[in-house]
Design an enzyme around this catalytic site. Structure first.
Site, PDB file in Angstrom:
ATOM      1  N   GLY A  66       0.817  -1.275   0.242  1.00  0.00           N
ATOM      2  CA  GLY A  66      -0.160  -0.028   0.006  1.00  0.00           C
ATOM      3  C   GLY A  66       0.939   1.234   0.232  1.00  0.00           C
ATOM      4  O   GLY A  66       0.383   2.025  -0.847  1.00  0.00           O
ATOM      5  N   LYS A 121       0.257 -15.815 -10.471  1.00  0.00           N
ATOM      6  CA  LYS A 121       0.750 -15.538  -9.236  1.00  0.00           C
ATOM      7  C   LYS A 121       0.219 -16.659  -8.125  1.00  0.00           C
ATOM      8  O   LYS A 121       1.003 -17.007  -7.301  1.00  0.00           O
ATOM      9  CB  LYS A 121       0.463 -14.096  -8.962  1.00  0.00           C
ATOM     10  CG  LYS A 121       1.159 -13.672  -7.594  1.00  0.00           C
ATOM     11  CD  LYS A 121       0.913 -12.365  -7.364  1.00  0.00           C
ATOM     12  CE  LYS A 121       1.647 -11.908  -5.922  1.00  0.00           C
ATOM     13  NZ  LYS A 121       1.476 -10.256  -5.688  1.00  0.00           N
ATOM     14  N   ASN A 163       4.355 -20.230  -0.436  1.00  0.00           N
ATOM     15  CA  ASN A 163       3.864 -20.032   0.884  1.00  0.00           C
ATOM     16  C   ASN A 163       3.669 -21.198   1.974  1.00  0.00           C
ATOM     17  O   ASN A 163       4.197 -21.120   3.005  1.00  0.00           O
ATOM     18  CB  ASN A 163       2.690 -19.047   0.650  1.00  0.00           C
ATOM     19  CG  ASN A 163       3.050 -17.850   0.496  1.00  0.00           C
ATOM     20  OD1 ASN A 163       2.900 -16.804   1.415  1.00  0.00           O
ATOM     21  ND2 ASN A 163       3.215 -17.364  -0.666  1.00  0.00           N
TER      22      ASN A 163
END
Length: 295
Positions: free
Chosen positions: A13, A177, A185
């Site tokens: 962000g 992705k 992950n």
């Protein structure tokens, strides 16, 4: 100058705010108590001031940019949806579930984005750790209004420190992705290792099996993934070798992980098409056991 309401002033962000602040006023919605804003972005040895501010007002907002973690999207945006339903939204987060959910809540108003930029937050400073690109597009299954698409195309064309592009097939980009994240992950989170560990020979077999399951699910979902997906996973693991995956970072911090947004969509699609995905299911359950908050 347009005013963008940003939700999620974390590392990504902050990068987006830095890239857009010369073209828009950036207001950050205080979606949780104790939220603080980083003051600077460090990139290529230089320090850049972030020009943004916290707000609880929704007056004068022209667009919304959602950059919070996938697990926070529904909680953070639900209070705003009825009040800001007539303006463009852009969601940039991991997985696929939150994007679909938000598009269903705001028909015709939500663009999707994917980024390969690397960043980390260290106190009040954000470090730009890897140069990549950010792609913005209209998901084929959730058609947006002309106004929303024009806003997205303008956003993607504006010059700034980040490389932004308009993407004609954003769903395929997010699937690619997702496929890589769905391997790196969970394994790194469960094994408590850095990404680079997966570039070792001992993990090649497991990576290949996982990629074969993901390829089968993608084909059944009419998505074309690269045929060399396993090699790409190893390449990413090697290129980000010293990084901790987001799921590992969440586990270490005792936070809820994004497993339901990363592995969840793949397992749901497998179930929908009657496909077995035993290794994806194994790693999904392993992450859940590590952090029961996901349930």
């Amino acid at each position: 100058m347009a005013t963008i309401l940003l939700i999620g002033p974390g590392a990504i962000g902050s990068l987006m705010a830095w890239s857009l602040q010369n073209h828009a006023t950036i207001k950050v919605y205080a979606h949780r108590a104790g939220l603080s804003l980083p003051g600077h972005v460090e990139s290529d040895g230089e320090t850049h001031r972030l020009r943004w501010s916290l707000t609880d007002s929704l007056v004068g907002i022209d667009a919304v940019l959602v950059c919070c973690k996938a697990t926070q999207v529904e909680r953070a945006t639900s209070p705003l949806i009825p009040k800001l339903s007539g303006i463009p939204w852009l969601i940039l987060c991991n997985g696929l579930g939150p994007q679909a959910w938000l598009s269903q809540q705001l028909p015709g108003r939500v663009l999707w984005a994917s980024t390969t930029e690397g960043a980390g937050r260290f106190g009040q400073q954000v470090r730009h750790t890897g140069v990549g690109e950010t792609r913005i597009g209209s998901p084929e299954q959730y058609i947006v209004t002309d106004e929303t698409e024009q806003w997205g195309r303008k956003l993607a064309s504006q010059p700034g420190p980040l490389e932004l592009h308009w993407e004609p097939d954003i769903t395929a980009v997010l699937w690619r992705k997702l496929a890589i994240n769905a391997v790196i992950n969970p394994i790194t989170a469960v094994q408590q290792c850095l990404n680079g560990a997966l570039a070792k020979r001992e993990w090649i077999g497991e990576i290949e099996v996982l990629c074969a399951e993901i390829q089968q699910i993608a084909r059944a979902s009419d998505i074309q993934l690269p045929s060399d997906l396993a090699e790409r996973v190893v390449m990413v693991a090697r290129a980000t070798g010293r990084n901790r995956s987001s799921m590992l970072t969440d586990i270490e911090a005792g936070r809820e992980t994004e497993v339901d947004s990363i592995l969840g969509p793949l397992l749901c699609a497998a179930d929908r098409h009657g496909l077995a995905a035993p290794r994806l299911q194994y790693w999904y359950q392993a992450v859940i056991r590590l952090h029961p908050l996901n349930r």
